[in-house]
Design an enzyme around this catalytic site. Structure first.
Site, short mmCIF file in Angstrom:
data_model
loop_
_atom_site.label_atom_id
_atom_site.label_comp_id
_atom_site.label_asym_id
_atom_site.label_seq_id
_atom_site.Cartn_x
_atom_site.Cartn_y
_atom_site.Cartn_z
N CYS A 96 -1.18 24.68 25.87
CA CYS A 96 -1.27 23.68 24.80
C CYS A 96 -0.93 22.25 25.22
O CYS A 96 -1.78 21.38 25.12
CB CYS A 96 -0.38 24.10 23.64
SG CYS A 96 -0.98 25.60 22.85
N1 LIG Z 1 -1.30 29.69 22.80
C1 LIG Z 1 -0.52 28.97 22.02
O1 LIG Z 1 0.70 28.95 22.15
C2 LIG Z 1 -1.13 28.16 20.90
C3 LIG Z 1 -0.30 27.64 19.89
C4 LIG Z 1 -0.87 26.91 18.86
C5 LIG Z 1 -2.24 26.67 18.85
N2 LIG Z 1 -3.02 27.16 19.87
C6 LIG Z 1 -4.46 26.92 19.81
O2 LIG Z 1 -5.06 28.10 19.31
C7 LIG Z 1 -6.36 28.30 19.91
C8 LIG Z 1 -6.40 29.65 20.60
O3 LIG Z 1 -5.43 29.65 21.64
P1 LIG Z 1 -5.01 31.00 22.38
O4 LIG Z 1 -3.93 30.63 23.34
O5 LIG Z 1 -4.76 32.04 21.36
O6 LIG Z 1 -6.38 31.32 23.15
P2 LIG Z 1 -6.75 32.57 24.07
O7 LIG Z 1 -7.55 32.03 25.18
O8 LIG Z 1 -5.51 33.36 24.37
O9 LIG Z 1 -7.65 33.47 23.12
C9 LIG Z 1 -8.90 33.09 22.67
C10 LIG Z 1 -9.67 34.36 22.35
O10 LIG Z 1 -10.91 34.02 21.73
C11 LIG Z 1 -11.89 34.95 22.17
N3 LIG Z 1 -13.22 34.41 21.91
C12 LIG Z 1 -13.89 33.42 22.53
N4 LIG Z 1 -15.10 33.23 21.98
C13 LIG Z 1 -15.21 34.14 20.98
C14 LIG Z 1 -16.22 34.45 20.03
N5 LIG Z 1 -17.38 33.79 19.98
N6 LIG Z 1 -15.98 35.45 19.16
C15 LIG Z 1 -14.84 36.14 19.18
N7 LIG Z 1 -13.84 35.88 20.06
C16 LIG Z 1 -14.02 34.90 20.94
C17 LIG Z 1 -11.54 35.15 23.64
O11 LIG Z 1 -12.12 36.33 24.17
C18 LIG Z 1 -10.02 35.21 23.57
O12 LIG Z 1 -9.56 36.53 23.38
C19 LIG Z 1 -6.54 27.11 20.86
O13 LIG Z 1 -7.22 26.11 20.18
C20 LIG Z 1 -5.12 26.67 21.15
O14 LIG Z 1 -5.03 25.31 21.50
C21 LIG Z 1 -2.50 27.92 20.87
#
Ligand SMILES: NC(=O)c1ccc[n+]([C@@H]2O[C@H](COP(=O)([O-])OP(=O)(O)OC[C@H]3O[C@@H](n4cnc5c(N)ncnc54)[C@H](O)[C@@H]3O)[C@@H](O)[C@H]2O)c1
Length: 431
Positions: free
Chosen positions: A266
């Site tokens: 992030c």
């Molecule tokens: N990781 C954190 O601590 C955190 C905290 C707050 C906000 N965020 C935000 O949340 C969002 C997700 O982050 P994350 O860390 O959970 O990401 P991640 O990479 O861990 O997970 C994303 C998931 O989305 C799936 N995906 C991609 N395209 C897809 C589709 N078309 N259909 C279905 N699934 C699909 C991927 O396979 C993956 O499992 C980002 O925008 C991030 O900035 C993350």
């Protein structure tokens, strides 16, 4: 109780899904990754987060299931949360390809769905993205109109990896940026059982709140790291300084722990995205550019100090304790350990690394350029230096005296020095 679909089962999607299911909502998780879907349906978490496995073992028998079939998930629910990744593209621009893909798919599905449906963006997206990217794609593919035919909201997530389950269940606030009253009310209803205050805003403001919060937290870290580097040269312990400063209620002690720099999925990408956006709109983001610059120099600072104090490093075995960007997670994305280890390897050091959770992810990054140990004690044996990069609790009090040369360089101030044997030489990054 509501029927909710969640697209993307990463750190945010899966933790949100588990949290909503625990509250009693019926949840369908959707991911393109079949392995993740299978693991979840077998009550196993594809990621490490404390408490997540336990919740899944209960809710997967009850009201949470996973699928790769977005259409059936949307048709069986009334609200869809978009939780796909928004990684950094060139120059820090936020890469919206996954958001675009899901938005177009949702549009096609909604074109055939008669009942009212709300789309909620939970992924972190730069202000304007929901209204300028998500809505037009859904409208184009559904031939329907946002607000009148389907609802839209932006509900940023503030959970911290490593404490994600706890943070999701007990947030400081719930921000709901809605396109219209009805969309916002539907989302607020989902959170009826949470005790946190709800802040209702417009969509763009909700998007900006997320970037501003992360940028401010990242600023605190770079700030204390810069102060820490000065403290080291002046023979002052920055942790004592931070304690004295953090006692001021206007400042708070949070995010004032000096270390090797911020990482994770992030802060680096979100600050870079805001810097990119600022430049695009004609605002020079001097402060945030410096935050990133200080952060990119901090791993180098660790490497330089290690080289200066223990070099030449050719052939020297170093035990790196901690690979994840913070404790409590297996996430290696942008971990400062990556550039520190690469610099050490380039200098000829032999790295024996250990992390309680991140070894599998680290293997994908380092391949066979470094070795991995199955415990901290095994990593320490035969080494000439222990380099602590992540503040896992277990590094507080392990037997550092098993080392060949008993030297510890701690970047996180995690070691309990009063318990260290006298013959162990101990040095800190910023004290
Ligand atoms: N990781 C954190 O601590 C955190 C905290 C707050 C906000 N965020 C935000 O949340 C969002 C997700 O982050 P994350 O860390 O959970 O990401 P991640 O990479 O861990 O997970 C994303 C998931 O989305 C799936 N995906 C991609 N395209 C897809 C589709 N078309 N259909 C279905 N699934 C699909 C991927 O396979 C993956 O499992 C980002 O925008 C991030 O900035 C993350």
């Amino acid at each position: 109780m509501m029927d909710i679909s969640i697209v993307g089962t990463g750190y945010v999607g899966l933790v949100s899904a588990a949290g909503f299911a625990e509250k009693g909502h019926n949840v369908v998780c959707v991911d393109v990754d079949e392995d993740k879907v299978e693991l979840i349906n077998n009550k196993k978490s594809p990621i490490y987060e404390e408490g997540l496995g336990e919740i899944l073992s209960v809710v997967c028998d009850r009201n949470l299931k996973a699928t790769t079939d977005l259409e059936s998930a949307v048709n069986s629910t009334e609200v869809t949360f978009i939780c796909v990744g928004t990684p950094s593209g060139d120059d820090g621009v936020v890469d919206l390809r996954y958001i675009r893909g899901v938005s177009a798919d949702l549009g096609k599905i909604l074109s055939k769905k008669d009942s009212y449906h709300v789309i909620v963006v939970k992924s972190t997206v730069i202000p304007g993205s929901t209204e300028d990217v998500v809505i037009p794609l859904v409208e184009k593919n559904s031939k329907k109109k946002a607000s009148s035919d389907f609802g839209v909201a932006m509900n940023p997530e503030f959970l911290r990896e490593g404490a994600a389950v706890e943070d999701f269940a007990n947030p400081d606030r719930i921000v709901i940026g809605a396109l219209d009253q009805k969309s916002g009310d539907m989302v607020e209803q989902i959170y009826f059982d949470f005790t946190a205050p709800v802040l209702r805003t417009n969509v763009k403001t909700a998007e900006m709140i997320k970037y501003t919060a992360n940028s401010l937290l990242a600023t605190k870290i770079s700030f204390i790291n810069e102060i820490g580097n000065m403290c080291k040269e002046m023979g002052i312990d920055v942790y004592d300084v931070a304690k004295g400063v953090g006692m001021d209620h206007r400042i708070s002690p949070s995010f004032l722990r000096a270390g090797p720099g911020f990482g994770g999925s992030c802060f680096p990408k979100d600050v870079s995205a805001l810097v990119y956006k600022a430049n695009k709109i004609g605002i020079k983001p001097i402060l945030l550019e410096s935050v990133l610059k200080v952060n990119s120099m901090q791993p180098l600072r660790v490497f330089e100090l290690v080289k200066e104090k223990y070099g030449p490093l050719e052939g020297v075995q170093i035990s790196v304790l901690g690979l994840a960007f913070k404790p409590g997670t297996d996430d290696m994305r942008y971990s400062p350990a990556i550039s520190i280890i690469n610099s050490l390897v380039s200098s000829g050091a032999k790295i024996m690394a250990y992390d309680p959770q991140a070894i599998e992810n680290a293997k994908k990054i380092f391949g066979d350029s470094i070795e991995f140990a199955s415990s901290a004690e095994k990593a320490l044996k035969d080494s000439s230096l222990a380099l602590i990069l992540t503040d896992w609790e277990e590094f507080k009090n392990i037997d550092y005296s098993v080392m060949k040369e008993k030297r510890v360089f701690d970047t996180r101030k995690i070691v309990k020095t009063d318990l260290l044997p006298d013959d162990v030489e101990y040095e800190g990054l910023s004290w």
